[in-house]
Design a protein around this motif. Sequence first.
Motif, short mmCIF file in Angstrom:
data_model
loop_
_atom_site.label_atom_id
_atom_site.label_comp_id
_atom_site.label_asym_id
_atom_site.label_seq_id
_atom_site.Cartn_x
_atom_site.Cartn_y
_atom_site.Cartn_z
N ILE A 4 1.25 -1.46 0.32
CA ILE A 4 -0.13 0.06 -0.39
C ILE A 4 1.10 2.00 0.50
N GLY A 6 0.69 5.29 0.17
CA GLY A 6 -0.44 6.24 0.86
C GLY A 6 0.12 7.40 1.35
N ASN A 42 -5.96 2.76 -7.54
CA ASN A 42 -6.82 3.95 -6.98
C ASN A 42 -8.13 3.38 -6.34
N LEU A 45 -12.66 6.55 -2.53
CA LEU A 45 -12.83 7.29 -1.08
C LEU A 45 -14.72 7.03 -0.28
N THR A 51 -10.59 16.03 0.64
CA THR A 51 -9.13 15.28 1.88
C THR A 51 -8.50 16.97 1.95
N ASP A 65 -5.62 13.26 -0.82
CA ASP A 65 -4.41 12.24 -0.15
C ASP A 65 -5.41 11.07 -0.07
N ARG A 66 -4.59 10.01 -0.28
CA ARG A 66 -5.10 8.34 -0.37
C ARG A 66 -4.17 7.49 -0.58
N PHE A 67 -4.83 6.14 -0.84
CA PHE A 67 -4.45 5.05 -0.60
C PHE A 67 -4.24 3.98 -1.82
N GLN A 82 -11.19 2.67 1.84
CA GLN A 82 -10.43 3.92 2.54
C GLN A 82 -11.79 4.79 2.78
N VAL A 95 -8.42 10.21 6.18
CA VAL A 95 -7.94 8.84 5.06
C VAL A 95 -7.65 7.60 6.15
N MET A 96 -8.83 6.68 6.65
CA MET A 96 -8.34 5.64 6.75
C MET A 96 -8.55 4.40 6.35
N ILE A 97 -7.86 3.48 5.99
CA ILE A 97 -8.10 2.40 5.12
C ILE A 97 -8.06 1.25 6.11
#
Length: 101
Positions: A4, A6, A42, A45, A51, A65-67, A82, A95-97
């Motif tokens: 990952i 991020g 990607n 979200l 974000t 912001d992203r993972f 996410q 942002v959490m996953i």
Amino acid sequence: MPWILGGDFYTVLDSSERKGGGGNVTSMRNFGSFISKMKVINIPLRGISFTWTNHRERASWAKLDRFLISPLLISWMPNIVQVGLSGTISDHNVVMIGEKK
């Protein structure tokens, strides 16, 4: 190995990921090219659309912001998501996953 990546990528993929301000088309193309060349996914979200905000009177918002995840991780965790949380004191939202249930 699954992996990952991020963080704050300081750019968006397309104009739908930005509101209230222009975007750098070259930067968007380069970011899209990076995602394609790295063969990462990607994932969508959930929870919020953007974000980051500049917190100004004429506000701008963006999905900076992203993972990005490897295809192997999707095969191991097909329910990965996410989620963005709003209401932070920062100009960036958390942002959490995790895995959807």
